[in-house]
Design a protein around this motif. Structure first.
Motif, PDB file in Angstrom:
ATOM      1  N   GLY A  22      -5.322  -0.161  -7.501  1.00 19.90           N
ATOM      2  CA  GLY A  22      -6.407  -0.216  -6.514  1.00 19.90           C
ATOM      3  C   GLY A  22      -7.080  -1.574  -6.480  1.00 19.90           C
ATOM      4  O   GLY A  22      -7.318  -2.147  -5.411  1.00 19.90           O
ATOM      5  N   PHE A  23      -7.405  -2.110  -7.667  1.00 23.03           N
ATOM      6  CA  PHE A  23      -7.991  -3.454  -7.724  1.00 23.03           C
ATOM      7  C   PHE A  23      -6.981  -4.495  -7.228  1.00 23.03           C
ATOM      8  O   PHE A  23      -7.361  -5.483  -6.588  1.00 23.03           O
ATOM      9  CB  PHE A  23      -8.462  -3.800  -9.135  1.00 23.03           C
ATOM     10  CG  PHE A  23      -9.814  -3.255  -9.462  1.00 23.03           C
ATOM     11  CD1 PHE A  23     -10.926  -3.599  -8.718  1.00 23.03           C
ATOM     12  CD2 PHE A  23      -9.979  -2.383 -10.530  1.00 23.03           C
ATOM     13  CE1 PHE A  23     -12.173  -3.091  -9.024  1.00 23.03           C
ATOM     14  CE2 PHE A  23     -11.223  -1.872 -10.840  1.00 23.03           C
ATOM     15  CZ  PHE A  23     -12.331  -2.232 -10.076  1.00 23.03           C
ATOM     16  N   LEU A  39      -7.340   0.361 -18.581  1.00 27.55           N
ATOM     17  CA  LEU A  39      -7.409   0.877 -17.214  1.00 27.55           C
ATOM     18  C   LEU A  39      -6.073   1.520 -16.850  1.00 27.55           C
ATOM     19  O   LEU A  39      -5.012   1.008 -17.182  1.00 27.55           O
ATOM     20  CB  LEU A  39      -7.702  -0.262 -16.231  1.00 27.55           C
ATOM     21  CG  LEU A  39      -9.030  -0.999 -16.434  1.00 27.55           C
ATOM     22  CD1 LEU A  39      -9.110  -2.194 -15.499  1.00 27.55           C
ATOM     23  CD2 LEU A  39     -10.189  -0.067 -16.206  1.00 27.55           C
ATOM     24  N   ASN A  40      -6.164   2.644 -16.133  1.00 28.91           N
ATOM     25  CA  ASN A  40      -4.929   3.323 -15.744  1.00 28.91           C
ATOM     26  C   ASN A  40      -4.306   2.649 -14.519  1.00 28.91           C
ATOM     27  O   ASN A  40      -4.901   1.751 -13.911  1.00 28.91           O
ATOM     28  CB  ASN A  40      -5.178   4.814 -15.518  1.00 28.91           C
ATOM     29  CG  ASN A  40      -6.148   5.082 -14.391  1.00 28.91           C
ATOM     30  OD1 ASN A  40      -6.402   4.239 -13.553  1.00 28.91           O
ATOM     31  ND2 ASN A  40      -6.702   6.290 -14.386  1.00 28.91           N
ATOM     32  N   LEU A  41      -3.107   3.082 -14.186  1.00 28.15           N
ATOM     33  CA  LEU A  41      -2.367   2.479 -13.081  1.00 28.15           C
ATOM     34  C   LEU A  41      -3.117   2.624 -11.754  1.00 28.15           C
ATOM     35  O   LEU A  41      -3.111   1.701 -10.935  1.00 28.15           O
ATOM     36  CB  LEU A  41      -0.969   3.095 -12.971  1.00 28.15           C
ATOM     37  CG  LEU A  41      -0.078   2.561 -11.845  1.00 28.15           C
ATOM     38  CD1 LEU A  41       0.149   1.061 -12.005  1.00 28.15           C
ATOM     39  CD2 LEU A  41       1.237   3.309 -11.807  1.00 28.15           C
ATOM     40  N   TYR A  76       0.827  -1.206   0.000  1.00 31.92           N
ATOM     41  CA  TYR A  76       0.000   0.000   0.000  1.00 31.92           C
ATOM     42  C   TYR A  76       0.863   1.259   0.000  1.00 31.92           C
ATOM     43  O   TYR A  76       0.517   2.253  -0.650  1.00 31.92           O
ATOM     44  CB  TYR A  76      -0.936   0.009   1.216  1.00 31.92           C
ATOM     45  CG  TYR A  76      -1.869   1.183   1.232  1.00 31.92           C
ATOM     46  CD1 TYR A  76      -2.978   1.221   0.393  1.00 31.92           C
ATOM     47  CD2 TYR A  76      -1.639   2.271   2.067  1.00 31.92           C
ATOM     48  CE1 TYR A  76      -3.840   2.309   0.393  1.00 31.92           C
ATOM     49  CE2 TYR A  76      -2.490   3.361   2.068  1.00 31.92           C
ATOM     50  CZ  TYR A  76      -3.579   3.372   1.231  1.00 31.92           C
ATOM     51  OH  TYR A  76      -4.429   4.446   1.228  1.00 31.92           O
ATOM     52  N   ALA A  77       1.986   1.218   0.705  1.00 31.66           N
ATOM     53  CA  ALA A  77       2.886   2.375   0.734  1.00 31.66           C
ATOM     54  C   ALA A  77       3.418   2.672  -0.662  1.00 31.66           C
ATOM     55  O   ALA A  77       3.642   3.840  -1.015  1.00 31.66           O
ATOM     56  CB  ALA A  77       4.044   2.122   1.694  1.00 31.66           C
ATOM     57  N   ALA A 135      -5.693  -8.242  -0.684  1.00 29.38           N
ATOM     58  CA  ALA A 135      -6.284  -8.370   0.652  1.00 29.38           C
ATOM     59  C   ALA A 135      -7.148  -9.632   0.750  1.00 29.38           C
ATOM     60  O   ALA A 135      -7.091 -10.349   1.760  1.00 29.38           O
ATOM     61  CB  ALA A 135      -7.109  -7.137   0.987  1.00 29.38           C
ATOM     62  N   LEU A 136      -7.923  -9.913  -0.279  1.00 28.05           N
ATOM     63  CA  LEU A 136      -8.762 -11.115  -0.268  1.00 28.05           C
ATOM     64  C   LEU A 136      -7.915 -12.385  -0.281  1.00 28.05           C
ATOM     65  O   LEU A 136      -8.185 -13.338   0.468  1.00 28.05           O
ATOM     66  CB  LEU A 136      -9.724 -11.101  -1.450  1.00 28.05           C
ATOM     67  CG  LEU A 136     -10.816 -10.040  -1.404  1.00 28.05           C
ATOM     68  CD1 LEU A 136     -11.584 -10.009  -2.713  1.00 28.05           C
ATOM     69  CD2 LEU A 136     -11.755 -10.284  -0.246  1.00 28.05           C
TER      70      LEU A 136
END
Length: 110
Positions: free
Chosen positions: A62-63, A55-57, A33-34, A69-70
């Motif tokens: 984000g996805f 799709l952009n970066l 995330y950092a 996480a899942l």
């Protein structure tokens, strides 16, 4: 109506393992995330770059964070379940300790 736990809860012999694993996974996810935050701070224009399927970066990353996480949750659950089952097998061989509180019969006889 009496609401009690569905199963009796005793000492969790795998608690230390779960804690260490959780902390390690948290640090790994935090670093991932950092990277997302660092890109936004250092070079926000880079987030506009198209990466895959139009799709952009920013959207892709984000996805990726959500998907990671899942996946990490599933891995955590599997590893903790395996560790708990190992401790259940070990504790099945141990003798059951006597309760610390006296029984009703012992109290009545005094």
């Amino acid at each position: 109506m009496l609401h009690e736990p569905a199963a009796s809860a005793g000492r969790d012999h795998a608690a230390d393992y779960k804690m260490r694993l959780g902390v390690k996974m948290f640090i790994f996810y935090t670093l991932f995330y950092a990277g997302f935050v660092a890109i936004n701070v250092i070079s926000p224009i880079l987030m506009e770059k198209t990466i895959i399927l139009g799709l952009n970066l920013a959207v892709t990353y984000g996805f990726g964070l959500i998907f990671l996480a899942l996946i990490m949750a599933l891995i955590y659950n599997a590893l903790c379940s395996r560790e708990e089952s190992r401790h259940v097998q070990w504790s099945a061989d141990e003798p059951v300790a006597e309760p610390a509180t006296p029984s009703l019969d012992e109290v009545k006889s005094k």
